[in-house]
Design an enzyme around this catalytic site. Sequence first.
Site, PDB file in Angstrom:
ATOM      1  N   GLN A   1      29.838  37.481  51.353  1.00 53.24           N
ATOM      2  CA  GLN A   1      29.404  36.224  50.744  1.00 53.24           C
ATOM      3  C   GLN A   1      28.263  35.612  51.555  1.00 53.24           C
ATOM      4  O   GLN A   1      28.342  35.504  52.781  1.00 53.24           O
ATOM      5  CB  GLN A   1      30.597  35.254  50.648  1.00 53.24           C
ATOM      6  CG  GLN A   1      30.301  33.970  49.905  1.00 53.24           C
ATOM      7  CD  GLN A   1      29.986  34.153  48.416  1.00 53.24           C
ATOM      8  OE1 GLN A   1      30.466  35.098  47.784  1.00 53.24           O
ATOM      9  NE2 GLN A   1      29.171  33.283  47.863  1.00 53.24           N
TER      10      GLN A   1
ATOM     11  N   LYS B   1      36.425  34.848  42.835  1.00 54.38           N
ATOM     12  CA  LYS B   1      36.110  36.280  42.717  1.00 54.38           C
ATOM     13  C   LYS B   1      37.383  37.106  42.872  1.00 54.38           C
ATOM     14  O   LYS B   1      37.626  38.070  42.143  1.00 54.38           O
ATOM     15  CB  LYS B   1      35.074  36.695  43.778  1.00 54.38           C
ATOM     16  CG  LYS B   1      33.663  36.232  43.458  1.00 54.38           C
ATOM     17  CD  LYS B   1      32.683  36.467  44.610  1.00 54.38           C
ATOM     18  CE  LYS B   1      31.322  35.870  44.251  1.00 54.38           C
ATOM     19  NZ  LYS B   1      30.299  36.041  45.291  1.00 54.38           N
TER      20      LYS B   1
ATOM     21  N   ASP C   1      26.764  43.982  45.081  1.00 48.39           N
ATOM     22  CA  ASP C   1      25.914  42.801  44.906  1.00 48.39           C
ATOM     23  C   ASP C   1      24.492  43.214  44.510  1.00 48.39           C
ATOM     24  O   ASP C   1      23.705  42.374  44.074  1.00 48.39           O
ATOM     25  CB  ASP C   1      25.831  42.017  46.230  1.00 48.39           C
ATOM     26  CG  ASP C   1      26.660  40.747  46.208  1.00 48.39           C
ATOM     27  OD1 ASP C   1      26.776  40.143  45.128  1.00 48.39           O
ATOM     28  OD2 ASP C   1      27.169  40.360  47.275  1.00 48.39           O
TER      29      ASP C   1
HETATM   30  N1  GUN Z   1      25.922  33.529  47.480  1.00 50.08           N
HETATM   31  C1  GUN Z   1      25.425  32.960  46.353  1.00 50.08           C
HETATM   32  N2  GUN Z   1      25.374  33.875  45.352  1.00 50.08           N
HETATM   33  C2  GUN Z   1      25.854  35.030  45.857  1.00 50.08           C
HETATM   34  C3  GUN Z   1      26.055  36.315  45.296  1.00 50.08           C
HETATM   35  O1  GUN Z   1      25.768  36.606  44.128  1.00 50.08           O
HETATM   36  N3  GUN Z   1      26.582  37.233  46.151  1.00 50.08           N
HETATM   37  C4  GUN Z   1      26.865  36.963  47.437  1.00 50.08           C
HETATM   38  N4  GUN Z   1      27.352  37.942  48.194  1.00 50.08           N
HETATM   39  N5  GUN Z   1      26.685  35.782  47.986  1.00 50.08           N
HETATM   40  C5  GUN Z   1      26.180  34.820  47.200  1.00 50.08           C
END
Ligand code: GUN
Length: 299
Positions: free
Chosen positions: A96, A52, A119
């Site tokens: 995350q 990311k 998100d």
């Molecule tokens: N863990 C798995 N997928 C995601 C996501 O799209 N965003 C976040 N913040 N954590 C995740």
Amino acid sequence: MAKIIDGNKIAAEIKGEIALDVKKLARRKITPGLAVVLVGEDPASQVYVRMKKRDCTEVGILSFDFDLPKSCSEKRLLTLIAKLNKDPKVHGILVQLPLPKQISEAKVLNAIDPVKDVDGFHPINVGKLLNGEKAFLPCTPHGCQQLLMRSGYDPAGKHVVVVGRSNIVGKPMAAILMQKAAGANATVTVCHSRTKNIAKFTQQADILIAAIGVPGFIKSRMVKQGVIVIDVGVNRVEDATKKAGYRLVGDVDFKNVSKKARAITPVPGGVGPMTRTMLLLNTLEAARNRKASKKHGRK
Ligand code: GUN
């Protein structure tokens, strides 16, 4: 054989568009900023977070790293979020998931300012999505929708079967595709671990979205000829022939399902790069919104 829907290629196209828009914002002295918060040392999360951040650099978005220990208290994380909510350089906040057991995910997601919730997990954004109002869309289902649209498979009027009901993928996927909106207007069925005879439903799918987290769960006999398949699964399975000792597989038995499908996404290289690209898009949007609200005299 099915057409392979190339997520890397489509993501690269969109990233090109985002990079241009970031440049346009730079002329007005705005650089989108994303705070990336990682708690603990989950190896898969570490990989996601690293990718990311690399994507941010590629398109000119600033990323700010916050790595907290696995033992981090809920209070400490909430204090950090309060600080990031106030920081004008931070337009988007990503925490995350999953979080360690001592921390309530719901509390943390509720604490993020909805205007920085890139998100799309804050209840305000979830509610807006359901109501058909403008909102940050969760990145994985938004990426799936973009894969379909940019490959020429408009879900309008189609029967989409979503397998999985998580807050991150299944539920928002259904909410996005059932909207009265461009790129949606689908008839949606959601199946999950308690659905009796899942195959009865998946066999009816014009478009099948697999997000159940079980390697190779969707077998060839469970789909009809000509189905479009989006495989959201990212599962590590042991593989002694690989340097890492494992390989990544999806929720779909790719080898056999691809013989019946009209189009299918691979794993890796399908949904994954699109999820990360939608995060960049939301961060750009958050920076733009910030500019708009400042112009109107709000803080
Ligand atoms: N863990 C798995 N997928 C995601 C996501 O799209 N965003 C976040 N913040 N954590 C995740």
